[in-house]
Scaffold this motif. Sequence first.
Motif: not given
Length: 701
Positions: A633-641
Amino acid sequence: GLALFLPSTAQAAQSKTCHITHFDCSTMAMVRESSQDWEIVQPTKPAWDSELYDQIESNKLLPCQVRIGDKALSFCLEPKTGLDAEAGRLAAILSDNCRTCMHRIPKFAQFLGAQGKHAAFCQEVSDPRLDEIRRMRAGCGTSKNANDYKLIVIDAEFMAKYPVTVGPFEHVHFSCDQLSPDDLAAKLKELLPYLNGSFENRFQRLIDDPSSLEIIEKAIPSLARPDHWRSVTSWALEFVAKAKGQRWAELAAHAKFEIMIFAMLTGRSHGSIHLDMQQAANLVDFMDDAHNAAALRAMMDDRSNPETYQVSRVAALLRDKCVTSSCTVTLTWGGEGQPNKSDLDLHTKVNGQELYYGNKQVGKCKLDFDANASKVEKNPAENISLNQVGTFEFRVNNFLNRDGKDVPFEVTVRKPGFNEVHAGLWPSKRKAGNFIHICTVTVSKKDLEEKPVELSEAEQKKLSNKEAEWERLFGEPKSTVASSKDLDLCLVQRGVQGKFSPPKRGAQEIFSQLLAKPTPQKSSLAERCQLETLSGLIKYVTSTTCTLEVNPRNFVPAYVTRLETKTDVLGRNHPINVYHRKNEPPQQPRADEPSTVRFDGCWGLSSRASVHGFVQVQGTWFMVLQGAKLPRDPSWPLGAGMYPTHLTPELHHHRSKWTSFHTLVTPRIPDSGVPLIGSALVGFPTYQFLLNGREISVRCD
């Protein structure tokens, strides 16, 4: 194992004893009362050598010393990795099972004093058990890495912590004629955070390049504001001279601490803030970026200009906080030793609605971060990103004046091609809620358009070299959700779940057992107390067959990633990524500000999720939930760390590009193992679990 030696018939006739002997050399006697009967007697206790104990009870401590004028700060180093359990067993024999001495002997045995030599049990006396402890500690103190040691200030407080007498008995102790004066000890203890490893790169850079420091010193007289740099440069040259030409990597650990302590006890400091150490970051920048003497003078004049310095400071802050907006307004206070405990807040209105800590997003504008609400920060700051066209009036409020005095602050406005700094002061007698109007900021459509930046020839060359280094060291960074194949999990010991099969017992037998109503075994007091803390719960569920579940709505979503680069450029490559607000990429775990988001249906979890296990990552317990999946979901943008603190110190000049990859690289799903998706157990005082179907609350410890 046991070895049993049976007497022959002739021997038995002459003697009524024979022996069972432990292979570990303790002796167990067995007395033969008749030809058929044997009695097992408890192991004989090793005889306590009181004369040996008397010789090692008192230890003359010769600590390392750092001279400051006519005074001296005394200290020892304690390796962070302690001796193994065998040392405790040997200490028990040496001290006749004295609890106090059993604690002190392994601890004192590792202390390093003057010249990096061991400080305890150096008496000219030999004993197999004492010699074994000496052998065990032989490897301690060989590391040159300052981060491998804990600094122990030798002062009156230390001697009171380890007194000669506890109760009616004397114990293993130190005697010392060279205690640190109270004022020096108190000053150093306030500044100890500078010695925890986070500033070691700064020490290393200055120690390894004294020639550049001398060039900086020679440039000072020709500057527009020479006094701004004179103090910090003189201070740096003075402690760098203590290395006597050796490079940082060549120095022994105790020598590094002697230099760092001297640096902390000299120069300008205010409470827990060492002003020269803070300002020395500029010296390192000059060494890296000034390509000739003229460029050096220009940089030093630019940095000493209060307005341009503040703008660059804010730019670095926003970069580290991953703020990407082109139009920002930043409130800062507490720098350079000024009052930093008060809770200042930045306010504006967007479309008629108040945007502040209580309403962090209005329209496209948002408060990126808040400070000092629940925990005081050393360099507090707040930032509002203006991501839509409009005119905004900015005000400052002192919600809680913890300082009880006037609080200076600065508000920095940044737009494309425009920077402005507004200095302000909140008077000590001004009441909370009596806002101070700071400025009006207008954002146009043009301000929000991204424009290509034109670089000078020198800047292009520098950027080209930087990119070449990136390609050589970093390559194409990759991120994968870490799994149980990467880190060792402490698994919840669930019972084996197989297919259902009908009971083989008769119905009457089952009914009789139901009527019997056996009383369940009550847990012990120790077990009940163990389950009150997080570490106790983890120890219990990973060693006892049980079920452990949670309501995901009570927990903050997070995941662990594994980072891969071309060469080893990371201090750590398994970052935890925690969501603090919805519609924003994850961040590193934060204890100062509880997250406002919880798991929802996007993570593939039901209302009762099973806990698969726990893993400790950089000191933080991470709970792995069974069946959890990354949201789409776009409301939970992922981050690589990709966080700036993970780079090795010598590569911090790449931190801007590195942090940009955090949102540019999408973490992949691992090919095997259980993905580490769940929750980082930090930021909250208690957590709720369902243990064997019963709700319990555990506190963080």
